[in-house]
Write an enzyme that holds these catalytic residues in place. Sequence first.
Site, PDB file in Angstrom:
ATOM      1  N   MET A  29      36.116  41.211  43.760  1.00 15.58           N
ATOM      2  CA  MET A  29      35.852  42.605  43.363  1.00 15.58           C
ATOM      3  C   MET A  29      34.719  42.625  42.330  1.00 15.58           C
ATOM      4  O   MET A  29      34.585  43.575  41.562  1.00 15.58           O
ATOM      5  CB  MET A  29      37.116  43.242  42.798  1.00 15.58           C
ATOM      6  N   GLY A  30      33.938  41.547  42.294  1.00 18.01           N
ATOM      7  CA  GLY A  30      32.825  41.495  41.343  1.00 18.01           C
ATOM      8  C   GLY A  30      33.282  41.097  39.958  1.00 18.01           C
ATOM      9  O   GLY A  30      34.363  40.512  39.794  1.00 18.01           O
ATOM     10  N   GLY A  35      36.320  31.605  37.088  1.00 17.24           N
ATOM     11  CA  GLY A  35      37.304  31.450  38.166  1.00 17.24           C
ATOM     12  C   GLY A  35      36.658  31.672  39.528  1.00 17.24           C
ATOM     13  O   GLY A  35      36.895  30.929  40.487  1.00 17.24           O
ATOM     14  N   HIS A  36      35.800  32.706  39.624  1.00 18.76           N
ATOM     15  CA  HIS A  36      35.097  32.947  40.891  1.00 18.76           C
ATOM     16  C   HIS A  36      34.136  31.804  41.212  1.00 18.76           C
ATOM     17  O   HIS A  36      33.965  31.431  42.363  1.00 18.76           O
ATOM     18  CB  HIS A  36      34.293  34.256  40.825  1.00 18.76           C
ATOM     19  N   GLN A  60      43.959  49.033  46.424  1.00 14.68           N
ATOM     20  CA  GLN A  60      44.874  48.141  45.705  1.00 14.68           C
ATOM     21  C   GLN A  60      45.070  48.565  44.257  1.00 14.68           C
ATOM     22  O   GLN A  60      45.682  47.854  43.481  1.00 14.68           O
ATOM     23  CB  GLN A  60      44.429  46.686  45.817  1.00 14.68           C
ATOM     24  N   LYS A 148      45.505  31.775  40.281  1.00 13.73           N
ATOM     25  CA  LYS A 148      45.958  32.705  39.240  1.00 13.73           C
ATOM     26  C   LYS A 148      46.728  33.869  39.864  1.00 13.73           C
ATOM     27  O   LYS A 148      47.728  34.319  39.328  1.00 13.73           O
ATOM     28  CB  LYS A 148      44.771  33.228  38.430  1.00 13.73           C
ATOM     29  N   ASP A 149      46.247  34.326  41.031  1.00 17.19           N
ATOM     30  CA  ASP A 149      46.945  35.410  41.730  1.00 17.19           C
ATOM     31  C   ASP A 149      47.881  34.778  42.763  1.00 17.19           C
ATOM     32  O   ASP A 149      47.635  34.845  43.969  1.00 17.19           O
ATOM     33  CB  ASP A 149      45.931  36.329  42.406  1.00 17.19           C
ATOM     34  N   GLN A 152      49.438  37.036  45.465  1.00 15.05           N
ATOM     35  CA  GLN A 152      48.386  37.490  46.388  1.00 15.05           C
ATOM     36  C   GLN A 152      48.022  36.375  47.382  1.00 15.05           C
ATOM     37  O   GLN A 152      47.914  36.614  48.589  1.00 15.05           O
ATOM     38  CB  GLN A 152      47.146  37.895  45.584  1.00 15.05           C
ATOM     39  N   VAL A 175      41.042  28.125  36.625  1.00 11.76           N
ATOM     40  CA  VAL A 175      40.129  27.580  35.611  1.00 11.76           C
ATOM     41  C   VAL A 175      40.580  28.107  34.259  1.00 11.76           C
ATOM     42  O   VAL A 175      40.797  29.306  34.101  1.00 11.76           O
ATOM     43  CB  VAL A 175      38.680  28.055  35.881  1.00 11.76           C
TER      44      VAL A 175
END
Length: 232
Positions: A29-30, A35-36, A60, A148-149, A152, A175
């Site tokens: 989601m930008g 982490g990304h 969401q 982390k999610d 999900q 991370v």
Amino acid sequence: MKTLRTRSDLRAALGSMGAGVEVGLVPTMGALHAGHLALLEAARAECDLVVASIFVNPTQFGPGEDFETYPRDEKSDARTAKAAGVDYLFVPPVKEMYPDGFQTWVEVERLSQGLEDDARPGHLRGVATVCLKLFNLVRPRRAYFGQKDAQQSAVVEQLVRDLDLDVQIRVVPTVRDEDGLAADRVALSTEPRLPPEDVGLARFNGRLHLVAAARVGRTRLIDNVLLEGELA
Ligand code: PAF
């Protein structure tokens, strides 16, 4: 790196790839952070071509949640994605993903119960639906999600199993900063600015996690530690 904004441009770009090209998808989601970057690095290392999506998915967010104020900085995200070796950045407007008349939803029933869906009703239905749409559009060999999610990631794994999708889900370890949070109810409840909403054990797809959540303003922060089992 090329930025694409429509489904047809994305399909055309990917359609011109030869057969056998392994595509990795990193849905985001930008507001890209370390982490990304770990997800993008994993995709870059394992796939021939990397597609990252930036889409703040309205379905969401629950009522009263921070959809409007969710951080958006496409220029900075594009720089980060390019430096991480992304080939195509897919940044669709909301109408492109949810055109007028949209009315089909995907719900992963049992795994979506509790935790995130209790705190944010409908959240995981929105996640499952947008992920299925992205999988259909990009047709990736692998798709990358963060540990982390945890709920999900488990929901997406189940979606892939139940609907026979031909995509491998990779769950990349969280991370952490050097002072990485070690959360238990006692420690959290002594911090008056951060009352815990959830602390406990949760088993998702055979993996046991210690999960914790706290709310800062209207934002729910979540974290977990994997206690048993292996990430996909
Ligand atoms: O984890 C996220 O950023 C989002 O839930 C995702 C997977 C990109 C779906 O909108």
